[in-house]
Design a protein around this motif. Structure first.
Motif, PDB file in Angstrom:
ATOM      1  N   UNK A   1       0.832  -1.230  -0.088  1.00  7.36           N
ATOM      2  CA  UNK A   1      -0.029   0.094  -0.114  1.00  7.36           C
ATOM      3  C   UNK A   1       0.846   1.149   0.134  1.00  7.36           C
ATOM      4  N   UNK A   2       1.806   1.275   0.911  1.00  7.80           N
ATOM      5  CA  UNK A   2       2.816   2.623   1.095  1.00  7.80           C
ATOM      6  C   UNK A   2       4.131   2.397   0.857  1.00  7.80           C
ATOM      7  N   UNK A   3       4.730   1.173   0.401  1.00  6.58           N
ATOM      8  CA  UNK A   3       6.093   0.951   0.440  1.00  6.58           C
ATOM      9  C   UNK A   3       6.819   1.331   1.766  1.00  6.58           C
ATOM     10  N   UNK A   4       6.096   0.729   3.011  1.00  5.29           N
ATOM     11  CA  UNK A   4       6.571   0.675   4.173  1.00  5.29           C
ATOM     12  C   UNK A   4       6.695  -0.707   4.728  1.00  5.29           C
ATOM     13  N   UNK A   5       7.496  -1.065   5.852  1.00  4.06           N
ATOM     14  CA  UNK A   5       7.269  -2.228   6.341  1.00  4.06           C
ATOM     15  C   UNK A   5       6.428  -2.198   7.619  1.00  4.06           C
ATOM     16  N   UNK A   6       6.324  -0.796   8.395  1.00  2.00           N
ATOM     17  CA  UNK A   6       5.647  -0.783   9.468  1.00  2.00           C
ATOM     18  C   UNK A   6       5.654   0.772   9.897  1.00  2.00           C
ATOM     19  N   UNK A   7       4.915   1.205  10.948  1.00  2.00           N
ATOM     20  CA  UNK A   7       4.608   2.538  11.328  1.00  2.00           C
ATOM     21  C   UNK A   7       5.172   2.668  12.574  1.00  2.00           C
ATOM     22  N   UNK A   8       5.668   4.018  12.907  1.00  2.00           N
ATOM     23  CA  UNK A   8       6.036   4.224  14.297  1.00  2.00           C
ATOM     24  C   UNK A   8       4.900   4.578  15.125  1.00  2.00           C
TER      25      UNK A   8
END
Length: 223
Positions: free
Chosen positions: A116-123
């Motif tokens: 979805x966002x090109x990220x592994x996870x979120x802070x």
């Protein structure tokens, strides 16, 4: 919100039917009773360069405030309602934050941040008055915890049990919310605590406004 089946069709279709017209006045009307949202945003305190996700981002109201409050952060939002996302995209464009806020249509009970966002996870992950509209809400909390980075935190605000308010107030509120397919989750605090414990995370829960709202912060411990 979840794409799990709801009476009369999918949750995505239900949300689109409910908010196809309401989305145009949503922020103006909800500010009077979706209490605690700005306090949640103030409490995020993400580190510089952090990634922030809002689950059930609706009109984009919170994401725009987050992006302005924390200008070094990259912000993402997902929602199951294409109608709400259309309003959110227009709001983000008006705020000239297209380069800071990414939006995607997805099921909150199971989504792939990389796709979805090109990220592994979120802070930081935010869920603001969305769990009370999602039938499989426990799965949403569990999925959010899975998507936190090490040392990250999940921030939830939703309707509480109104324990400090008159019973007549609670009865009227519940009737009003039912018109919009909203059901306060009175077992939300206990469920969040249990999921946090199972994930090895720390958990703080409060009940501001005499129990009108429930505010939880679940922090994933660092390596």
């Amino acid at each position: 919100m979840s794409a799990a089946e709801a009476p009369g069709g999918s949750a995505a279709g239900l949300m689109d039917r409910i908010y196809r017209h309401q989305r145009h006045i949503y922020d103006a009307s909800r500010k009077f009773y979706l209490l605690g949202r700005d306090q949640l945003i103030d409490g995020l305190q993400p580190p510089p360069g952090a990634t922030v996700l809002e689950i059930g981002c609706g009109t984009g109201r919170n994401l725009i405030r987050i992006a302005r409050r924390y200008p070094s952060c990259a912000c993402c939002g997902l929602d199951v309602s294409s109608a709400m996302l259309a309003t959110a995209r227009a709001a983000v464009a008006r705020a000239e934050l297209d380069d800071r806020i990414q939006l995607a249509e997805a099921d909150a009970t199971g989504f792939d941040p990389q796709a979805l966002f090109g990220l592994q996870g979120f802070d930081r992950i935010v869920i603001s008055y969305a769990l009370s509209m999602i039938p499989p809400w426990q799965g949403v909390v569990a999925e959010a915890l899975r998507r936190l980075t090490m040392g990250g935190s999940l921030h939830i605000v939703d309707f509480g049990d109104q324990s400090g308010l008159p019973a007549s107030f609670k009865a009227v509120l519940l009737r009003w919310l039912a018109l919009f397919h909203v059901t306060p989750r009175e077992d939300l605090p206990g469920t969040v605590r249990a999921l946090a414990e199972a994930a090895g995370a720390d958990c703080r829960i409060g009940a501001p406004y005499r129990g009108y709202a429930m505010h939880a912060v679940v922090g994933r411990r660092g390596a």
